[in-house]
Design a protein around this motif. Structure first.
Motif, mmCIF file in Angstrom:
data_model
loop_
_atom_site.group_PDB
_atom_site.id
_atom_site.type_symbol
_atom_site.label_atom_id
_atom_site.label_comp_id
_atom_site.label_asym_id
_atom_site.label_seq_id
_atom_site.Cartn_x
_atom_site.Cartn_y
_atom_site.Cartn_z
ATOM 1 N N UNK A 123 0.848 -1.189 0.000
ATOM 2 C CA UNK A 123 0.000 0.000 0.000
ATOM 3 C C UNK A 123 0.884 1.240 0.000
ATOM 4 N N UNK A 124 0.497 2.246 -0.736
ATOM 5 C CA UNK A 124 1.256 3.499 -0.689
ATOM 6 C C UNK A 124 0.946 4.185 0.637
ATOM 7 N N UNK A 125 1.877 4.966 1.113
ATOM 8 C CA UNK A 125 1.684 5.665 2.388
ATOM 9 C C UNK A 125 0.442 6.546 2.346
ATOM 10 N N UNK A 126 0.111 7.074 1.169
ATOM 11 C CA UNK A 126 -1.057 7.957 1.060
ATOM 12 C C UNK A 126 -2.374 7.173 1.070
ATOM 13 N N UNK A 127 -2.300 5.849 0.911
ATOM 14 C CA UNK A 127 -3.512 5.030 0.874
ATOM 15 C C UNK A 127 -3.979 4.593 2.256
ATOM 16 N N UNK A 128 -3.174 4.859 3.286
ATOM 17 C CA UNK A 128 -3.562 4.465 4.649
ATOM 18 C C UNK A 128 -3.637 5.718 5.519
ATOM 19 N N UNK A 129 -4.435 5.665 6.578
ATOM 20 C CA UNK A 129 -4.511 6.833 7.462
ATOM 21 C C UNK A 129 -3.121 7.226 7.975
ATOM 22 N N UNK A 130 -2.866 8.533 8.058
ATOM 23 C CA UNK A 130 -1.552 9.050 8.472
ATOM 24 C C UNK A 130 -1.141 8.574 9.858
ATOM 25 N N UNK A 131 -2.104 8.218 10.710
ATOM 26 C CA UNK A 131 -1.788 7.778 12.063
ATOM 27 C C UNK A 131 -0.943 6.504 12.056
ATOM 28 N N UNK A 132 -1.066 5.686 11.021
ATOM 29 C CA UNK A 132 -0.256 4.457 10.942
ATOM 30 C C UNK A 132 1.231 4.800 10.889
ATOM 31 N N UNK A 133 1.591 5.665 9.924
ATOM 32 C CA UNK A 133 3.006 6.007 9.777
ATOM 33 C C UNK A 133 3.510 6.769 10.992
ATOM 34 N N UNK A 134 2.694 7.636 11.559
ATOM 35 C CA UNK A 134 3.105 8.397 12.750
ATOM 36 C C UNK A 134 3.386 7.453 13.917
ATOM 37 N N UNK A 135 2.537 6.480 14.133
ATOM 38 C CA UNK A 135 2.732 5.523 15.222
ATOM 39 C C UNK A 135 3.966 4.651 14.980
ATOM 40 N N UNK A 136 4.094 4.165 13.764
ATOM 41 C CA UNK A 136 5.212 3.273 13.430
ATOM 42 C C UNK A 136 6.554 4.006 13.521
ATOM 43 N N UNK A 137 6.592 5.253 13.079
ATOM 44 C CA UNK A 137 7.835 6.028 13.107
ATOM 45 C C UNK A 137 8.351 6.214 14.527
ATOM 46 N N UNK A 138 7.450 6.301 15.508
ATOM 47 C CA UNK A 138 7.853 6.472 16.912
ATOM 48 C C UNK A 138 8.152 5.156 17.635
ATOM 49 N N UNK A 139 7.813 4.024 17.013
ATOM 50 C CA UNK A 139 7.928 2.727 17.700
ATOM 51 C C UNK A 139 9.381 2.293 17.858
ATOM 52 N N UNK A 140 9.690 1.733 19.020
ATOM 53 C CA UNK A 140 11.046 1.237 19.288
ATOM 54 C C UNK A 140 11.367 0.006 18.435
ATOM 55 N N UNK A 141 10.365 -0.705 17.947
ATOM 56 C CA UNK A 141 10.621 -1.949 17.213
ATOM 57 C C UNK A 141 10.488 -1.811 15.696
ATOM 58 N N UNK A 142 10.478 -0.591 15.186
ATOM 59 C CA UNK A 142 10.203 -0.409 13.759
ATOM 60 C C UNK A 142 11.231 -1.092 12.848
ATOM 61 N N UNK A 143 12.460 -1.323 13.327
ATOM 62 C CA UNK A 143 13.470 -1.983 12.489
ATOM 63 C C UNK A 143 13.163 -3.465 12.290
ATOM 64 N N UNK A 144 12.385 -4.058 13.182
ATOM 65 C CA UNK A 144 12.091 -5.498 13.095
ATOM 66 C C UNK A 144 10.601 -5.780 12.943
ATOM 67 N N UNK A 145 9.812 -4.731 12.785
ATOM 68 C CA UNK A 145 8.358 -4.887 12.745
ATOM 69 C C UNK A 145 7.785 -3.977 11.666
ATOM 70 N N UNK A 146 7.774 -4.464 10.436
ATOM 71 C CA UNK A 146 7.310 -3.652 9.306
ATOM 72 C C UNK A 146 5.875 -3.180 9.512
ATOM 73 N N UNK A 147 5.587 -2.034 8.954
ATOM 74 C CA UNK A 147 4.255 -1.465 9.057
ATOM 75 C C UNK A 147 3.292 -2.218 8.139
ATOM 76 N N UNK A 148 2.176 -2.683 8.716
ATOM 77 C CA UNK A 148 1.104 -3.297 7.937
ATOM 78 C C UNK A 148 -0.200 -2.574 8.265
ATOM 79 N N UNK A 149 -1.106 -2.579 7.291
ATOM 80 C CA UNK A 149 -2.415 -1.944 7.488
ATOM 81 C C UNK A 149 -3.427 -2.683 6.628
ATOM 82 N N UNK A 150 -4.696 -2.653 7.036
ATOM 83 C CA UNK A 150 -5.709 -3.294 6.192
ATOM 84 C C UNK A 150 -6.008 -2.458 4.951
ATOM 85 N N UNK A 151 -6.102 -3.130 3.837
ATOM 86 C CA UNK A 151 -6.428 -2.470 2.571
ATOM 87 C C UNK A 151 -7.892 -2.022 2.555
#
Length: 196
Positions: A61-89
């Motif tokens: 999914x493109x970043x623009x196709x999911x609510x911005x809160x997903x990327x904001x939450x993931x960017x702050x997460x301590x585990x982002x290097x080992x936990x890729x961002x997923x979202x429902x289509x």
């Protein structure tokens, strides 16, 4: 009746012997039985069932196709290097719900609120590692890439349905939940995609 004479006895004995021989089974024979089928090759293991492709192996999914809160939450997460961002289509029966940031220690989470129902469903990349997850779930889904999800009523009684999702190649344990029922939870899992 005249008594048997010596010349009749040998003939009678020969006749009796011939009758017995005719009724006796052939040497090495016995009672005729149908031949047993020749043993065939031993059956091998049953073929493994064909597993479906994992939803997240499809197009990202493109970043623009999911609510911005997903990327904001993931960017702050301590585990982002080992936990890729997923979202429902797609949200299925949860369409129209409002996404918001949710708290998951060490990880990231997005919950969806509906009128009168806070946290109706959501997705999280928890701070727990995938290999540390062990729970006897009543239901399991498996995919061809080696990913799997165990799911059931949260805490065994609900009201939410919860899935512990292990995505192949990711180090975190994903949590997906829904208070809208089991079918909605399974639908959310089938809609998950990686986000660019």
């Amino acid at each position: 009746m005249p008594p048997f004479t010596p010349s009749v006895r040998p003939a009678l004995l020969l006749l009796l012997a011939a009758s017995v021989a005719a009724c006796a089974p052939a040497a090495g024979g016995g009672v005729d039985t149908p031949a047993s089928p020749a043993p065939g090759p031993a059956p091998g293991p049953a073929p493994a069932p064909t597993l479906p492709p994992a939803p997240w192996t499809g197009a990202r999914l493109s970043a623009s196709a999911v609510p911005a809160v997903y990327r904001a939450q993931w960017t702050r997460a301590a585990n982002r290097a080992t936990c890729a961002l997923v979202a429902p289509r797609a949200l299925g029966e949860g369409a129209g719900a409002i996404p918001r940031a949710a708290t998951y220690s060490g990880g990231w989470a997005v919950a969806y609120d509906r009128p009168g129902q806070r946290g109706a469903f959501g997705v999280a990349g928890s701070g727990t590692t995938a290999d540390g997850a062990s729970y006897a779930w009543p239901d399991t889904l498996r995919w061809a890439d080696g990913s799997s999800a165990g799911y059931g009523l949260e805490g065994g009684t609900g009201p939410s349905h919860l899935a512990y999702l292990q995505i192949a190649g990711q180090g975190c344990l994903y949590n997906v939940w829904s208070r809208l029922g089991r079918a909605h939870l399974v639908a959310l899992l089938s809609e998950l995609r990686f986000v660019e």
